[in-house]
Design a protein around this motif. Structure first.
Motif, PDB file in Angstrom:
ATOM      1  N   ARG A 164       0.840  -1.206   0.000  1.00 34.87           N
ATOM      2  CA  ARG A 164       0.000   0.000   0.000  1.00 34.87           C
ATOM      3  C   ARG A 164       0.872   1.252   0.000  1.00 34.87           C
ATOM      4  NH1 ARG A 164      -3.873  -2.216   4.864  1.00 34.87           N
ATOM      5  NH2 ARG A 164      -5.395  -3.389   3.594  1.00 34.87           N
ATOM      6  N   PRO A 180      -3.628   4.634   1.398  1.00 33.69           N
ATOM      7  CA  PRO A 180      -3.720   4.685   2.867  1.00 33.69           C
ATOM      8  C   PRO A 180      -3.303   3.360   3.502  1.00 33.69           C
ATOM      9  CG  PRO A 180      -5.713   5.576   1.851  1.00 33.69           C
ATOM     10  CD  PRO A 180      -4.922   4.929   0.749  1.00 33.69           C
ATOM     11  N   HIS A 206      -3.632   0.696   6.691  1.00 34.90           N
ATOM     12  CA  HIS A 206      -4.636   0.282   7.667  1.00 34.90           C
ATOM     13  C   HIS A 206      -4.058  -0.854   8.497  1.00 34.90           C
ATOM     14  CE1 HIS A 206      -7.842   2.729   5.893  1.00 34.90           C
ATOM     15  NE2 HIS A 206      -7.371   2.364   4.707  1.00 34.90           N
ATOM     16  N   ASP A 212      -7.062   2.053  14.905  1.00 31.13           N
ATOM     17  CA  ASP A 212      -7.296   3.358  14.278  1.00 31.13           C
ATOM     18  C   ASP A 212      -7.506   4.446  15.319  1.00 31.13           C
ATOM     19  OD1 ASP A 212      -9.685   2.486  15.276  1.00 31.13           O
ATOM     20  OD2 ASP A 212     -10.836   2.712  13.420  1.00 31.13           O
ATOM     21  N   ASP A 238       5.822   4.860  10.488  1.00 27.18           N
ATOM     22  CA  ASP A 238       5.117   5.205   9.249  1.00 27.18           C
ATOM     23  C   ASP A 238       6.110   5.512   8.137  1.00 27.18           C
ATOM     24  OD1 ASP A 238       2.406   6.173   7.965  1.00 27.18           O
ATOM     25  OD2 ASP A 238       3.852   7.797   7.608  1.00 27.18           O
TER      26      ASP A 238
END
Length: 411
Positions: free
Chosen positions: A50, A56, A58, A104, A312
């Protein structure tokens, strides 16, 4: 079967039930662990893909697996014989359920974006991970400071070069020009004389100017010594107040015979997480080092500061490395061999066709992607994924994951 034997079998059934239960719990526990391994590995690979696509990311986790075991025991009739004798019977079944928690929440998102703790560099290095792998994966850029150059860790700059050309780039270091990858050149230069070392010591930071004996023994000065970390030390003909702090440094080995033998960089939680310091004392081997007073207008120590990535950023970096590989440029790193020489394995690669020794696979957008078995000389992908999993798990707060349920046993 005689009545005595039947009664004996009935007496033994509780023990058989317990033995069967122990085996069922052990087998299912291992099976559930394997399920979590497959889910976690697959999700990590999918998120790298991704990131490659700039899509995005997840995340979710298996918060709990509930195992419901049913054991029953009794007598049954064996109709295959005309006698129809009663036989003892033991039946077992399991009906597992599990909880999946999407990660999340705000705290997890903040953890993903927070740069990693620089102390992890020492812990991971102590585990034997190659310095080159750690630098490529964890460092986002080198910075000379105000007005200086910034050397970004950008996979788009990587070109396919032979070992001799890479060695020439390393010799140039920060001055390396295309087709060199400047970040690769700096990493190779930093690690060419041996492994990075770490040292923790007590750093004495001067407070105010030197003091005479009368000044040092004044009541207001002596009261300061009650504060944590404040110490009074002899300094030449006078005395000096210091604040003692714990300092961890990373030590870059220099050319054999050079003085000093190591260049020390201080580790700090605030960016830049790794920065140059003055080479006072011997910070790479001493237990205690006293700094000199820094006067206003004094220039900062020269050298490269290091900025560390967040998790990230690591995932997006791996996605960029994968994208560069699919464009035809193999992303290889130089790692010293234990017996001498250099290995040049791929830092990271996901295969669209099964490699010679596949370890795991994941499906993404209709394509099956493979990860090869760890190979020190050819492929570091599995090691990189294992390290990324460790760093990702550090961002999971216990409050974000459902607590494990109670094992239910029904007899």
């Amino acid at each position: 079967m005689s009545l005595r034997l039947r009664l004996l079998a009935l007496a033994l059934l509780p023990g058989l039930v317990a033995c069967s239960l122990g085996g069922s719990i052990a087998e299912n526990s291992i099976a559930y662990n394997g399920t979590m391994q497959a889910a976690t590995d697959t999700l990590l690979v999918v998120n790298v893909l991704r990131a490659r696509d700039q899509a995005p990311l997840h995340f979710s986790t298996i918060g709990a697996i509930h195992g419901a075991f049913t054991l029953s025991a009794g007598f049954g009739y064996d109709l295959s014989h005309s006698a129809g004798l009663a036989q003892p019977a033991l039946l077992a079944s399991t009906n597992p359920s599990f909880d999946i928690g999407p990660l999340d929440r705000q705290e997890f998102a903040r953890g993903l974006l927070r740069p990693i703790d620089p102390v992890l560099l020492r812990l991971l290095s102590d585990q034997g991970l190659p310095d080159q792998v750690l630098l490529y994966l964890l460092v986002s850029k080198f910075d000379e400071g105000p007005g200086g150059r910034i050397i970004a860790n950008d996979p788009a700059r990587r070109q396919a070069l032979d070992p001799d050309a890479e060695a020439a780039c390393a010799e140039a270091g920060m001055e390396a020009r295309p087709p060199c990858d400047p970040f690769q050149a700096v990493v190779d230069r930093l690690t060419r004389f041996g492994r990075l070392r770490f040292n923790g010591y007590t750093r004495l930071i001067p407070l105010g100017p030197p003091l005479s004996r009368a000044e040092a023994t004044a009541p207001d000065r002596l009261s300061m010594l009650k504060e944590p970390g404040i110490t009074l030390r002899r300094a030449g003909d006078g005395w000096q107040l210091y604040r003692a702090v714990n300092q961890l440094v990373i030590c870059i080995p220099g050319r054999p015979g050079s003085s000093p033998p190591f260049t020390a960089l201080a580790l700090d939680n605030e960016p830049p997480q790794i920065s140059p310091i003055t080479q006072e004392g011997d910070p790479c081997s001493a237990d205690e080092v006293a700094d000199h007073a820094i006067h206003a207008g004094r220039a900062a120590p020269s050298g490269l500061a290091w900025y560390l990535r967040s998790v990230d950023e690591i995932l997006h970096y791996l996605g960029a490395v994968q994208r560069r590989g699919e464009e035809g440029t193999a992303y290889r790193v130089s790692i010293p061999r234990p017996g001498g020489g250099q290995a040049r394995p791929r830092l990271f690669r996901l295969w669209q066709q099964p490699p010679a020794r596949p370890r795991l696979a994941a499906d993404y957008r209709g394509t099956r992607w493979y990860v090869a078995q760890q190979d020190e000389a050819e492929d570091q992908t599995l090691r990189v994924l294992a390290l990324t999993t460790q760093l990702l798990n550090l961002q999971k707060s216990a409050g974000e994951i459902p607590s494990s349920g109670t094992l239910r046993l029904v007899r």
